[in-house]
Design a protein around this motif. Structure first.
Motif, PDB file in Angstrom:
ATOM      1  N   TYR A 104       1.209  -1.403   0.286  1.00  0.00           N
ATOM      2  CA  TYR A 104      -0.091  -0.063   0.461  1.00  0.00           C
ATOM      3  C   TYR A 104       1.279   1.153   0.344  1.00  0.00           C
ATOM      4  O   TYR A 104       2.211   1.048   0.528  1.00  0.00           O
ATOM      5  CB  TYR A 104      -0.945  -0.301   2.068  1.00  0.00           C
ATOM      6  CG  TYR A 104      -2.615  -1.106   1.567  1.00  0.00           C
ATOM      7  CD1 TYR A 104      -3.308  -0.928   0.715  1.00  0.00           C
ATOM      8  CD2 TYR A 104      -1.014  -2.458   1.983  1.00  0.00           C
ATOM      9  CE1 TYR A 104      -4.136  -1.022   0.535  1.00  0.00           C
ATOM     10  CE2 TYR A 104      -2.795  -3.463   1.754  1.00  0.00           C
ATOM     11  CZ  TYR A 104      -3.864  -2.798   1.756  1.00  0.00           C
ATOM     12  OH  TYR A 104      -4.583  -4.135   1.454  1.00  0.00           O
ATOM     13  N   PRO A 143       0.916   6.946   3.631  1.00  0.00           N
ATOM     14  CA  PRO A 143       0.012   8.180   3.575  1.00  0.00           C
ATOM     15  C   PRO A 143       1.298   9.096   3.652  1.00  0.00           C
ATOM     16  O   PRO A 143       2.421   8.931   4.846  1.00  0.00           O
ATOM     17  CB  PRO A 143      -0.976   8.146   4.329  1.00  0.00           C
ATOM     18  CG  PRO A 143      -1.448   6.411   4.710  1.00  0.00           C
ATOM     19  CD  PRO A 143       0.871   6.041   4.136  1.00  0.00           C
ATOM     20  N   THR A 144       0.960  10.756   3.251  1.00  0.00           N
ATOM     21  CA  THR A 144       1.605  11.058   3.445  1.00  0.00           C
ATOM     22  C   THR A 144       1.857  11.437   4.572  1.00  0.00           C
ATOM     23  O   THR A 144       3.416  12.033   5.250  1.00  0.00           O
ATOM     24  CB  THR A 144       1.258  13.129   2.998  1.00  0.00           C
ATOM     25  OG1 THR A 144       1.104  12.721   1.200  1.00  0.00           O
ATOM     26  CG2 THR A 144       2.242  14.547   2.822  1.00  0.00           C
ATOM     27  N   ASP A 169       2.036  10.113   7.468  1.00  0.00           N
ATOM     28  CA  ASP A 169       3.494   8.653   7.678  1.00  0.00           C
ATOM     29  C   ASP A 169       4.762   9.016   7.223  1.00  0.00           C
ATOM     30  O   ASP A 169       5.128   8.042   7.378  1.00  0.00           O
ATOM     31  CB  ASP A 169       2.679   7.628   8.121  1.00  0.00           C
ATOM     32  CG  ASP A 169       1.398   7.453   9.046  1.00  0.00           C
ATOM     33  OD1 ASP A 169       1.027   8.794   9.442  1.00  0.00           O
ATOM     34  OD2 ASP A 169       0.085   6.587   8.848  1.00  0.00           O
ATOM     35  N   ARG A 180       6.998  11.796  -1.396  1.00  0.00           N
ATOM     36  CA  ARG A 180       5.294  11.696  -1.494  1.00  0.00           C
ATOM     37  C   ARG A 180       4.027  11.305  -2.823  1.00  0.00           C
ATOM     38  O   ARG A 180       5.448  11.129  -3.890  1.00  0.00           O
ATOM     39  CB  ARG A 180       4.175  13.054  -1.311  1.00  0.00           C
ATOM     40  CG  ARG A 180       3.366  13.062  -1.312  1.00  0.00           C
ATOM     41  CD  ARG A 180       2.199  14.064  -1.155  1.00  0.00           C
ATOM     42  NE  ARG A 180       1.234  14.811  -1.309  1.00  0.00           N
ATOM     43  CZ  ARG A 180       0.933  14.879  -2.505  1.00  0.00           C
ATOM     44  NH1 ARG A 180       0.910  15.079  -3.708  1.00  0.00           N
ATOM     45  NH2 ARG A 180      -0.716  15.371  -2.535  1.00  0.00           N
ATOM     46  N   ASN A 227      -8.638   6.223  -6.996  1.00  0.00           N
ATOM     47  CA  ASN A 227      -7.479   6.388  -6.370  1.00  0.00           C
ATOM     48  C   ASN A 227      -6.480   6.178  -6.283  1.00  0.00           C
ATOM     49  O   ASN A 227      -5.441   4.988  -6.686  1.00  0.00           O
ATOM     50  CB  ASN A 227      -7.072   5.349  -5.338  1.00  0.00           C
ATOM     51  CG  ASN A 227      -8.851   6.266  -3.796  1.00  0.00           C
ATOM     52  OD1 ASN A 227      -8.678   7.694  -3.845  1.00  0.00           O
ATOM     53  ND2 ASN A 227      -8.972   5.910  -2.963  1.00  0.00           N
ATOM     54  N   PHE A 247      -2.854   6.394  -6.158  1.00  0.00           N
ATOM     55  CA  PHE A 247      -2.236   5.983  -4.786  1.00  0.00           C
ATOM     56  C   PHE A 247      -2.017   5.087  -4.725  1.00  0.00           C
ATOM     57  O   PHE A 247      -2.311   4.477  -3.679  1.00  0.00           O
ATOM     58  CB  PHE A 247      -3.579   6.517  -4.325  1.00  0.00           C
ATOM     59  CG  PHE A 247      -3.992   8.080  -4.157  1.00  0.00           C
ATOM     60  CD1 PHE A 247      -3.580   9.250  -3.503  1.00  0.00           C
ATOM     61  CD2 PHE A 247      -4.969   8.869  -4.457  1.00  0.00           C
ATOM     62  CE1 PHE A 247      -2.930  10.601  -3.330  1.00  0.00           C
ATOM     63  CE2 PHE A 247      -5.512   9.511  -4.308  1.00  0.00           C
ATOM     64  CZ  PHE A 247      -4.956  10.692  -3.816  1.00  0.00           C
TER      65      PHE A 247
END
Length: 230
Positions: free
Chosen positions: A121, A124-125, A127, A134, A203, A206
């Motif tokens: 995965y 997230p930014t 983390d 990013r 998404n 992402f």
């Protein structure tokens, strides 16, 4: 990885990508020469007697502008076909990895090992660790041994995806119900970033891909530790 205002390709990290870079330079030089010649002819026709009807209607001119494009196409086609053959050739891979696209993450299965697989995965930014990228960092990287032929089996669970890592010269569509394959050899250690290159949903941006190439000893240690954790 790519950086802001970059005009060219990323540095090659596989033999196939090196060939693609050479072909790109070869084709770009041909395009530059054609553009220069056409611009020169246009300017000459405006400012000289090249607009004379006996020159424009010349049989020799027609023969030249018919044969010359054919020769140019051959100069581009021959190296292109050679690279296509190299990209499709898969001989005795040392490791086979199955990459499965999901909405919206990747899962990897090392088919040469029993029960070695994981989901990957995007981090997230909030983390991200200092120095992290990013939208490109993944919580689990696809670790491969360097200087070893790697076969990647690509498919999808739900919709169309595309597994792409530019530095390795890799881009393969992930189609539900279909198993595509590609191969690469990481010629040097490092981390190589990619993303899904198919608009697969909300998404789409992402689901990054991170391939980490390491020496064989480090890969064996990593696989042993991961199997213990699983």
């Amino acid at each position: 990885m790519a950086h802001p205002s970059q005009l060219g390709f990323q540095d090659a990290a596989s033999p196939v990508m090196e060939e693609l870079l050479h072909f790109h330079d070869h084709a770009l030089m041909i395009v530059f020469l054609i553009s220069t010649f056409v611009l020169y002819v246009i300017l000459a026709m405006i400012s000289t007697k090249l607009t004379n009807k006996y020159i424009l209607d010349s049989q020799e001119i027609e023969i030249i502008w018919t044969i010359l494009p054919g020769m140019i196409l051959v100069l581009i086609a021959l190296p292109s076909l050679r690279i296509l053959y190299l990209m499709d050739e898969i001989n005795d891979p040392h490791l086979t990895i199955k990459a499965m696209g999901h909405q919206w993450y990747w899962s990897y299965e090392y088919t040469d090992y029993e029960n070695l697989g994981f989901d990957s995965y995007m981090v997230p930014t909030p983390d991200l660790t200092p120095g992290g990228f990013r939208l490109l960092e993944a919580d689990h990287r696809m670790v491969v041994p360097m200087e070893s032929p790697i076969r990647v089996l690509v498919s999808a669970e739900d919709v169309l995806h595309s597994w792409a890592v530019p530095a390795l010269g890799m881009k393969m569509d992930a189609v539900p119900g279909r198993l595509n394959q590609a191969a690469f050899i990481a010629s040097r250690p490092g981390m190589y970033y990619g993303q899904c290159s198919e608009i697969c949903g909300a998404n789409h941006s992402f689901m990054p891909i991170v391939v980490e190439a390491v020496p064989m000893q480090y890969f064996e240690d990593w696989s042993s530790l991961l199997l213990q954790d699983l």
